[in-house]
Design an enzyme around this catalytic site. Structure first.
Site, PDB file in Angstrom:
ATOM      1  N   ASP A  56       1.646  -9.578   2.424  1.00  0.00           N
ATOM      2  CA  ASP A  56       1.341  -8.659   3.512  1.00  0.00           C
ATOM      3  C   ASP A  56       0.029  -9.045   4.208  1.00  0.00           C
ATOM      4  O   ASP A  56      -1.030  -9.078   3.590  1.00  0.00           O
ATOM      5  CB  ASP A  56       1.229  -7.246   2.924  1.00  0.00           C
ATOM      6  CG  ASP A  56       1.053  -6.205   3.996  1.00  0.00           C
ATOM      7  OD1 ASP A  56       2.026  -5.969   4.726  1.00  0.00           O
ATOM      8  OD2 ASP A  56      -0.054  -5.659   4.115  1.00  0.00           O
ATOM      9  N   THR A  89       1.686  -7.253  11.025  1.00  0.00           N
ATOM     10  CA  THR A  89       0.259  -7.574  10.936  1.00  0.00           C
ATOM     11  C   THR A  89       0.021  -9.077  10.961  1.00  0.00           C
ATOM     12  O   THR A  89      -0.921  -9.536  11.605  1.00  0.00           O
ATOM     13  CB  THR A  89      -0.345  -6.990   9.647  1.00  0.00           C
ATOM     14  OG1 THR A  89       0.408  -7.446   8.527  1.00  0.00           O
ATOM     15  CG2 THR A  89      -0.329  -5.483   9.678  1.00  0.00           C
ATOM     16  N   THR A  90       0.868  -9.836  10.283  1.00  0.00           N
ATOM     17  CA  THR A  90       0.693 -11.280  10.284  1.00  0.00           C
ATOM     18  C   THR A  90       0.953 -11.823  11.680  1.00  0.00           C
ATOM     19  O   THR A  90       0.180 -12.645  12.201  1.00  0.00           O
ATOM     20  CB  THR A  90       1.658 -11.947   9.282  1.00  0.00           C
ATOM     21  OG1 THR A  90       1.620 -11.222   8.059  1.00  0.00           O
ATOM     22  CG2 THR A  90       1.281 -13.385   9.037  1.00  0.00           C
ATOM     23  N   ASP A 381       5.949  -0.500   4.504  1.00  0.00           N
ATOM     24  CA  ASP A 381       6.217  -1.137   5.804  1.00  0.00           C
ATOM     25  C   ASP A 381       7.598  -0.748   6.311  1.00  0.00           C
ATOM     26  O   ASP A 381       7.780  -0.429   7.487  1.00  0.00           O
ATOM     27  CB  ASP A 381       6.175  -2.674   5.685  1.00  0.00           C
ATOM     28  CG  ASP A 381       4.751  -3.209   5.667  1.00  0.00           C
ATOM     29  OD1 ASP A 381       3.809  -2.388   5.661  1.00  0.00           O
ATOM     30  OD2 ASP A 381       4.579  -4.440   5.652  1.00  0.00           O
TER      31      ASP A 381
END
Ligand code: ADP
Ligand code: MG
Length: 514
Positions: A56, A89-90, A381
């Protein structure tokens, strides 16, 4: 004349720009290999030897303890992405890093930072239009929600559990807390418990707290529970006996003991007579009170955490009571069932059904702490994306297809933009390409060839992503393979990455106090 302390450090002009850009790029680079279904995990070890294994982006960046202020801004991109939409997020961090890399090249070609900033903002607007064009026309039903949840979990360490079966639980949870005003995401909690296979993961219609009964003789299950929540100590206060009686005879001692006895009996009687059959109290309970209540068939949990008390109160409709004399039926909460169950070293209380079922708990099982921790993040998520998609009703193709479409539209529009700003708009498109490029690299494919193939397929077929399906990686329409992301995740990624990159690019003076 000195206007700054002699100890402060100052970097100006291009030096400041390039050192900031380098730091931002480096951070983004650090999470690149985790992107997508074939992304790798990272093992992070803190100074105390505590180990976190995760895929994550936000968690990695948070654990890395990044100090450089410009690098810190990339961490904030991931944080705000996590906060706003819960996933991507990545993607956001990697796009931000590449926007910085492109900006660096432009600066070297003497394009002024202001022009870059303007170009990026204009390109971001075009990107949002491209995202709107990619939104799936079909209604977001349970099948689509499952696909969204599953896409967000693919490649995460789900402890051998298929993302498919977890996705079903996630959708059930989100549907359960759907109201006319949207999805009450806060009413879904994830509770992890080590010690069983992750297959045992289930949805509990209510809440689960880490609390154990005050006495062994208490029932371990109460049906149709009337629940009282107390902030009252049910014990004789220490020192009271000595303070009130100067004990100098056996009679007086007996009197003191009797007084104590009757005080404790009073507590137990008040509770038993109130009609509450399940009690949670945030304070201590004397053994004698607990055992008297056990005889009455009351299930009591003592010393519970204040936040657990608040959760139980809000779920069951109970009102917390601070004085036993005030306890009345109107304060009780309701649940179909309250039960205590032992899991190895832990006892858990399940408050289920009835009013309590307004909240739901994804009760996550797994063999080890690392497994349940990563499962908890993956499910968190998935809950976020399913809630986001259900609320907005908008999903777009995943697997890089939306990014290919964005880059294509931005490039087309760039052609009509005058002057050097065109270079910046074009550069934005190149930066967006990092997503399909990285998805390709992480599946062991050649990034350049894949990009060429994806663009060609996008041109001729419309939607084209690099879809991973079991062992196969193919260029295909992600919708046909159930690879879908909420439109809001893509929007937020474009917006937060653009904001951070333009902010960093505009800085030409860094003044740091020692
Ligand atoms: P992020 O932190 O950005 O969410 P992830 O590692 O979760 O990073 O990867 C998300 C990307 O993986 C998205 O672009 C999503 O569309 C893509 N993806 C998810 N499932 C698949 C799949 N089966 N095949 C290809 N890409 C996928
Ligand atoms: Mg993700």
């Amino acid at each position: 004349m000195f206007i700054m302390s002699e100890d402060s450090q100052r970097t100006q002009g291009r030096d400041a720009q390039s050192s900031n850009i380098m730091a931002g790029k480096a951070v983004a680079e650090s999470v690149r290999t985790t992107l997508g279904p074939r992304g790798m995990d990272k093992m992070l070890v803190d100074s105390g030897g505590e180990v976190v294994i995760t895929n994550d982006g936000a968690t990695i960046l948070e654990e890395m303890d990044i100090e450089h202020p410009a690098a810190q801004m990339i961490v904030e991109v991931a944080d705000s992405q996590e906060e706003e939409v819960g996933d991507g997020t990545t993607t956001a961090a990697v796009i931000a890093g590449n926007l910085l890399g492109e900006a660096e090249d432009l600066i070297e070609q003497d394009v002024h930072a202001t022009t870059i900033v303007e170009g990026y903002h204009e390109a971001a607007e075009i990107a949002l239009e491209a995202i709107a064009e990619q939104v799936q026309e079909a209604e977001v039903d349970d099948d689509v929600l499952k696909q969204v949840a599953e896409s967000s979990m693919t490649g995460k360490g789900t402890g051998g559990l298929t993302a498919e079966s977890l996705a079903e639980t996630v959708v059930e949870a989100v549907r359960h807390v759907e109201t006319d005003d949207g999805v009450a995401r806060d009413n879904v909690t994830v509770h992890t418990q080590i010690g069983a296979s992750s297959n045992a993961t289930e949805l509990v219609p209510g809440i689960v707290v880490d609390e154990d009964p005050a006495h062994d003789g208490m029932p371990d299950e109460v049906e149709d529970a009337s629940i009282a929540i107390l902030d009252v100590e049910l014990d004789v206060r220490t020192g009271e006996v000595d303070a009130e009686y100067a004990i100098d005879s056996i009679d007086q001692l007996n009197a003191a003991i009797d007084a104590e006895e009757s005080e404790l009996r009073g507590y137990a009687e008040t509770i038993a007579e109130s009609g509450a059959d399940v009690v949670f109290t945030t304070d201590d309970v004397a053994d004698r009170v607990a055992s008297a209540l056990a005889k009455e068939g009351v299930l009591l949990f003592d010393d519970i955490g204040s936040s657990d008390a608040a959760d139980i109160a809000s779920a069951t409709g109970a009102r917390r009571v601070g004085d036993l004399d005030d306890l009345e039926t109107a304060d009780f909460g309701e649940a179909d069932r309250v039960r205590s169950e032992n899991f190895g070293d832990d006892d858990l209380a399940f408050v289920e059904g009835g009013a309590a079922a307004e909240a739901v708990t994804v009760f996550v099982r797994g063999g080890t702490e690392h497994v349940v921790d990563e499962l908890e993040r993956a499910i968190g998520d998935a809950l976020d994306v399913a809630a986001t998609a259900l609320e907005s009703g908008e999903v777009v193709p995943g697997a890089g297809a939306t990014e290919i479409a964005i880059a294509d539209k931005v490039r087309q529009e760039a052609a009509g933009i005058e002057g050097r700003k065109q270079l910046a708009v074009d550069a934005f498109a190149d930066a967006i390409d990092v997503v399909p490029r990285t998805l390709a690299a992480n599946t062991g494919r050649d990034p350049i060839d894949s990009l060429v193939d994806l663009r060609a397929a996008h041109e001729s077929e419309g939607r084209a992503g690099l879809v991973t399906d079991g062992e196969e990686v193919t260029i295909a329409d992600p919708f046909e393979h159930g690879v879908v992301d909420p439109a809001d995740v893509k929007r937020e990624a474009v917006e937060s990455a653009t904001e951070a990159a333009t902010m960093i690019a505009r800085i030409d003076d860094v003044i740091a106090a020692e």
